[in-house]
Motif scaffolding. Structure first.
Motif, PDB file in Angstrom:
ATOM      1  N   SER A 118       0.839  -1.214   0.000  1.00 16.93           N
ATOM      2  CA  SER A 118       0.000   0.000   0.000  1.00 16.93           C
ATOM      3  C   SER A 118       0.864   1.250   0.000  1.00 16.93           C
ATOM      4  CB  SER A 118      -0.900   0.046   1.231  1.00 16.93           C
ATOM      5  OG  SER A 118      -1.650  -1.103   1.341  1.00 16.93           O
ATOM      6  N   ALA A 121      -4.800   6.368   0.538  1.00 19.47           N
ATOM      7  CA  ALA A 121      -6.017   6.137   1.324  1.00 19.47           C
ATOM      8  C   ALA A 121      -6.987   5.228   0.578  1.00 19.47           C
ATOM      9  CB  ALA A 121      -6.685   7.469   1.637  1.00 19.47           C
ATOM     10  N   GLY A 134      -5.514   1.754   0.450  1.00 13.50           N
ATOM     11  CA  GLY A 134      -5.577   1.228   1.814  1.00 13.50           C
ATOM     12  C   GLY A 134      -6.996   0.797   2.132  1.00 13.50           C
ATOM     13  N   GLY A 135      -7.963   1.604   1.698  1.00 13.42           N
ATOM     14  CA  GLY A 135      -9.372   1.281   1.922  1.00 13.42           C
ATOM     15  C   GLY A 135      -9.768  -0.034   1.283  1.00 13.42           C
ATOM     16  N   SER A 185      -5.017   2.908   6.235  1.00 15.62           N
ATOM     17  CA  SER A 185      -4.898   4.081   5.355  1.00 15.62           C
ATOM     18  C   SER A 185      -4.229   5.237   6.086  1.00 15.62           C
ATOM     19  CB  SER A 185      -6.274   4.531   4.870  1.00 15.62           C
ATOM     20  OG  SER A 185      -6.860   3.543   4.090  1.00 15.62           O
ATOM     21  N   SER A 220     -10.733   6.859   2.078  1.00 13.95           N
ATOM     22  CA  SER A 220     -10.462   5.517   2.599  1.00 13.95           C
ATOM     23  C   SER A 220     -11.776   4.767   2.852  1.00 13.95           C
ATOM     24  CB  SER A 220      -9.662   5.622   3.900  1.00 13.95           C
ATOM     25  OG  SER A 220      -9.585   4.362   4.511  1.00 13.95           O
ATOM     26  N   SER A 265     -13.150   1.404   0.976  1.00 17.41           N
ATOM     27  CA  SER A 265     -13.544   0.202   1.729  1.00 17.41           C
ATOM     28  C   SER A 265     -14.951  -0.243   1.337  1.00 17.41           C
ATOM     29  CB  SER A 265     -13.547   0.498   3.228  1.00 17.41           C
ATOM     30  OG  SER A 265     -12.288   0.876   3.655  1.00 17.41           O
TER      31      SER A 265
END
Lengths: 262, 268
Positions: B42, B84, B87-88, B129, B164, B168
């Motif tokens: 990431s 972000a 990461g999400g 994130s 983020s 997700s």
């Protein structure tokens, strides 16, 4: 298919090359990203940075799209060629490689055949990309001779990257390890003259790009695309790609010998 | 051994909504700590692109219409967004692994509201994130990025958190429907396209052709306008703020509804 002569080497390599091409064609997840991403990135960059060709010091070129032609092709070829290592690692993980080695065939053609398959795919990819980019508005001043030189550069570069990824696969036998080395080529492409003239970037970027072999190769092919056919430009681009192939092929052959001993 | 089954429907206090969400979130975070390679992946792209772009496109800020002459200031918010967003996506990837291993089916047997699983996954990805954002911001500062209006920094933080959460919810909505780990590597494509078909690389006024038209209707452009204010010569203005706030509310609500619906109708 038995024997140790040149004819049997070629036959074995041919079989492996055909298997390699079929293997990649049948798995869209292997070839689709190397087709879609470079073209998408090219489309976005051409529209985003199109006005930069008016900046003082930007090399003479009719459009930013034309400037990006060599970068897009080399990016696609280099990313696609890592599938040679991925396929090799998959064969080692699922045991197919052991069955291949149990067969009465010479070992080196197995490696060369896979690289031959990658060269065929690189040539197809280059012709496809050139056609798409010319239809999209890029110009190609090099003519047929320039195109032939660019195809040769792509084939050699595809084989070079393929040889490197196979060396990793033979050394580790792991798909994850092969994928883990992918960022090296990613970095080499972005730290070169592929996407912007380094002389305009200046600073540390210009220094790094000037010693990056990808820059020398891209500059050679870019001269063919933008300025037209030139023997010097063709030799420069082909020479860099061929040198990388020799270097990485020797690594792959060493890894093959070492894997056969263990 | 005596087994007591709670048939009241309210569930045990230990399995309340937030405590369940917290357990799911904590489990994800512990898994990440045990496999640092997940975070390294990431981190790699936003950090690499920030370093490369700050050198590669240094001259781009000379173009007329560029709202800053510092290329690192221009690209830092975009790279924070990238970190972000990817990461999400960790929420979806983690859930895909759990579905594949059968653990997710056991999670669904947990007493209490199913949505707690979703909230916990979003929370874990948000932690991841934020860790990536802190590192990328540190790299940006080291490269010379410096806020021009500190009032914009909380707005940038809000936009990063929102991106983020959206990443997700998007990945969870997809994995709840496809339930197949092999499809998960395709998730980043949507995010990648949305991020780049915006004012991510240059201001909209500098873009040409199709990118200009597509960037105008892409909500990411509004989020970038909101987040970038801290680093531009213009400073914070309401004109560059309200569109981003609307984008956060609308996109989070829609993606949340989509993901929640997917989880509610999830059948192993």
């Amino acid at each position: 298919m038995h024997g140790t002569g040149v004819a049997s080497w070629i036959a074995h390599a041919g079989v492996m090359a055909r298997r390699s091409v079929r293997g990649v064609v049948r798995q869209p997840q292997l070839w689709a990203p190397s087709l879609v991403f470079p073209l998408f990135f090219c489309a976005v960059s051409a529209a985003a940075f199109g006005r930069t060709t008016n900046l003082p010091g930007f090399p003479e070129v009719d459009s930013f799209l034309t400037f990006l032609v060599p970068a897009t092709i080399m990016q696609g070829v280099m990313f696609g060629a890592t599938s040679a290592g991925t396929e090799q690692a998959i064969d080692m993980e699922n045991g197919f490689n052991d069955r291949l080695l149990a067969a009465p065939v010479a070992r080196v053609p197995l490696l060369l055949g896979r690289l031959g398959g990658i060269m065929v795919l690189s040539v197809v990819q280059t012709l496809l990309f050139t056609a798409v980019l010319v239809i999209a508005g890029a110009s190609f001043a090099g003519g047929v001779a320039g195109l032939v030189a660019m195809v040769a550069v792509s084939a050699l570069m595809g084989a070079a990257v393929g040889a490197f990824s196979m060396a990793i696969a033979l050394k580790t036998g792991s798909v994850e390890a092969v994928n883990g080395f992918f960022p090296i080529f990613f970095a080499l492409v972005f730290l070169s003259s592929a996407f912007f003239p380094p002389e305009l970037s200046g600073g540390w970027f210009e220094s790094v790009a000037s010693v990056n072999p990808v820059t020398w190769m891209i500059d050679g092919t870019r001269d063919l695309v933008v300025q037209g056919w030139s023997l010097q430009a063709a030799f420069r681009a082909v020479g860099v790609a061929a040198s990388l192939l020799v270097l990485f092929l020797s690594l792959a052959l060493r890894a093959l010998r070492s894997s056969l001993r263990s | 051994m005596t087994v007591t089954i709670d048939t009241s429907g309210r569930g045990d206090a230990a399995f309340g909504f937030w405590s369940s969400a917290r357990i799911v979130m904590w489990r994800g975070w512990v898994k990440t700590q045990r496999m640092p390679s997940i975070v390294v992946q990431s981190l790699f792209f936003p950090t690499f692109f920030l370093i490369v772009y700050s050198g590669l496109y240094d001259a781009v800020t000379d173009l007329p219409g560029f709202p800053t002459d510092d290329v690192t200031n221009w690209f830092l918010p975009f790279m924070l967004f990238q970190g972000a967003a990817f990461g999400g996506l960790g929420a979806g990837f983690g859930t895909a692994v759990d579905i594949d291993s059968g653990f997710f089916d056991r999670l669904l047997l947990m007493p209490g509201n199913r949505s707690a699983i979703m909230v916990g996954s979003v929370g874990y990805a948000l932690l991841r994130s934020l860790f990536v954002a802190v590192v990328v911001a540190g790299v940006g500062v080291a490269l010379g990025a410096s806020p021009t209006d500190w009032a914009g920094v909380p707005l940038l933080a809000l936009a990063v958190v929102a991106i983020s959460i959206m990443g997700s919810l998007y990945s969870l909505a997809l994995i709840y429907r496809v339930k197949d780990q092999r499809v998960a590597p395709l998730f980043p494509i949507g995010i990648f396209v949305l991020l780049f078909v915006s004012s991510a690389q240059v201001p909209l006024s500098v873009t040409t052709g199709w990118l200009n038209a597509a960037g105008r209707i892409n909500p990411v452009t509004n989020l970038l306008r909101l987040g970038r204010q801290a680093f531009l010569d213009t400073g914070v203005t309401w004109e560059d703020t309200w569109g981003g706030l609307v984008a956060i509310v609308v996109c989070t609500a829609l993606l949340g509804w989509w993901a929640e619906r997917g989880l509610r109708h999830y059948n192993p």
